[in-house]
Scaffold this motif. Structure first.
Motif, PDB file in Angstrom:
ATOM      1  N   ASN A   1       0.806  -1.228   0.000  1.00 50.56           N
ATOM      2  CA  ASN A   1       0.000   0.000   0.000  1.00 50.56           C
ATOM      3  C   ASN A   1       0.836   1.274   0.000  1.00 50.56           C
ATOM      4  O   ASN A   1       0.420   2.288  -0.550  1.00 50.56           O
ATOM      5  CB  ASN A   1      -0.920  -0.013   1.237  1.00 50.56           C
ATOM      6  N   ALA A   2       2.006   1.262   0.636  1.00 46.81           N
ATOM      7  CA  ALA A   2       2.780   2.503   0.827  1.00 46.81           C
ATOM      8  C   ALA A   2       3.095   3.159  -0.520  1.00 46.81           C
ATOM      9  O   ALA A   2       3.225   2.485  -1.534  1.00 46.81           O
ATOM     10  CB  ALA A   2       4.081   2.195   1.556  1.00 46.81           C
ATOM     11  N   ALA A   3       3.198   4.472  -0.515  1.00 42.68           N
ATOM     12  CA  ALA A   3       3.589   5.163  -1.745  1.00 42.68           C
ATOM     13  C   ALA A   3       4.093   6.560  -1.445  1.00 42.68           C
ATOM     14  O   ALA A   3       3.705   7.167  -0.437  1.00 42.68           O
ATOM     15  CB  ALA A   3       2.402   5.258  -2.712  1.00 42.68           C
ATOM     16  N   VAL A   4       4.956   7.055  -2.316  1.00 42.43           N
ATOM     17  CA  VAL A   4       5.313   8.471  -2.288  1.00 42.43           C
ATOM     18  C   VAL A   4       4.886   9.101  -3.618  1.00 42.43           C
ATOM     19  O   VAL A   4       4.863   8.449  -4.657  1.00 42.43           O
ATOM     20  CB  VAL A   4       6.829   8.717  -2.082  1.00 42.43           C
ATOM     21  N   TYR A   5       4.548  10.371  -3.520  1.00 39.96           N
ATOM     22  CA  TYR A   5       4.063  11.130  -4.676  1.00 39.96           C
ATOM     23  C   TYR A   5       4.739  12.487  -4.588  1.00 39.96           C
ATOM     24  O   TYR A   5       4.585  13.189  -3.586  1.00 39.96           O
ATOM     25  CB  TYR A   5       2.543  11.246  -4.550  1.00 39.96           C
TER      26      TYR A   5
END
Ligand code: NDP
Length: 315
Positions: free
Chosen positions: A87-91
């Motif tokens: 699930n983790a993410a960077v934007y």
């Protein structure tokens, strides 16, 4: 016994809401895999998560060593693994320069795709050994990588091209930090990483579903316009984005409801179909959605898989 589910990036937003929804059922032990232990502990406490139903383990997806360490810690804990949620993410839509993971990969693709790819590959054997009625590997996707939608057509559009940048290592010495070999663009890097997520879910399905019975699935939970994902956006955007999604596109979903959607994909006995990209309609009923041409291209999926194996040291 309770099911054991690992959720990456469970310290905020969708991951936290999902962790809470599952912990509250009493049927799950949620392992929150987070880069900031204290933040995760505070978040779990202030969300009121029942403390017997969760634990926190350190995982920084921006470091392949950390991914390997997490896997070895999980194995040593002796807990069987039943479901893994990537699930983790960077934007980083406003970044003018790329930033890098510990291994030198451009951050968005490095964290969102490569870190999760290594994690999922290393935990596949654990999922195979699960005696749970429905072991699953869930990779969170997004509409923004799908160019067959309106949202997916807002420039810059996702496009993996011939993947020359990925083949060259996505680092500052290889000439390009973008998968397609183009000039750095943070918003596009995020969308490309989400295409990789959706391609990998299908490639796992093709390679392993029949042999293992594991359910591989992805989803678009709706536009959760209030999460930390938009923390690096300009203030005006952060002010106007939630009402825009609520009243204009009507794609808005609260963190709590999005968490319930993802919790459904983790545990609902009727959502066992593998190889599916789930979405929800206006009445909040789940349906199997269509992916864009690129996000369902089996040739591209195989190529991303093979190039990524080399980058994370599996081949
Ligand atoms: P948030 O920013 O709230 O959550 C992202 C999580 O990822 C945080 O817990 C963050 O940790 C964690 N994270 C970031 N970098 C790392 C790292 N290097 N190692 C470990 N964890 C890390 O965003 P959302 O909840 O919105 O995003 C969750 C998922 O939902 C993403 O996959 C996103 O693509 C997807 N999604 C979101 C949509 C939306 O509208 N918000 C729409 C469609 C999909 P920390 O708390 O320490 O910063």
């Amino acid at each position: 016994r309770k099911g054991n589910v690992v959720i990456t990036g469970a310290s905020s937003g969708l991951g936290l809401a999902t962790a809470k929804a599952l912990a509250e059922t009493g049927k799950w032990n949620v392992i929150m895999a987070c880069r900031d232990f204290l933040k995760a502990e505070k978040a779990a406490k202030s969300a009121g998560m029942p403390k017997d139903n969760y634990s926190i383990m350190h995982l920084d997806l921006a470091s392949l060593d950390s991914v390997r360490q997490f896997v070895s810690n999980l194995k040593r804990s002796g807990l069987p693994l039943d479901v893994l949620v990537c699930n983790a993410a960077v934007y980083q839509p406003t970044a003018s320069e790329p930033s890098y993971t510990a291994d030198g990969f451009e951050m968005s693709v490095g964290v969102n795709h490569l870190g999760h790819f290594l994690l999922a590959r290393l935990l596949l054997d654990e999922l195979k050994e699960s005696d749970h009625p429905s072991p699953r590997l869930i990779i969170v996707g997004s509409i923004t990588g799908n160019t067959n939608t309106l949202a997916g057509n807002v420039p810059p559009k996702a496009n993996l091209g011939d993947m020359r940048g990925l083949a060259a290592g996505l680092n500052d010495t290889s000439g390009s930090t973008m998968i397609d070999g183009g000039k750095f663009d943070g918003a596009k890097a995020y969308k490309d990483s989400k295409v990789c997520n959706m391609l990998m879910m299908q490639e796992f399905h093709r390679r392993y579903h029949e042999e293992t019975g594991i359910t591989f699935a992805s989803l678009y939970p709706g536009c959760i316009a209030t999460t930390g994902l938009f923390r690096e956006h300009i203030p005006l955007f952060r002010l106007l984005f939630p009402p825009f999604q609520k009243y204009i596109t009507k794609g808005f979903v609260s963190e709590e409801d999005a968490g319930k959607r993802l919790a459904q994909v983790v545990s609902d006995p009727s959502l066992t179909k593998s190889g599916v990209y789930w979405s929800w309609n206006k009445n909040s009923a789940s349906f199997e959605n269509q992916l864009s041409q690129e996000a369902s291209d089996a040739g591209k999926a195989r190529k991303v898989w093979e190039l990524s194996e080399k980058l994370v040291g599996l081949a």
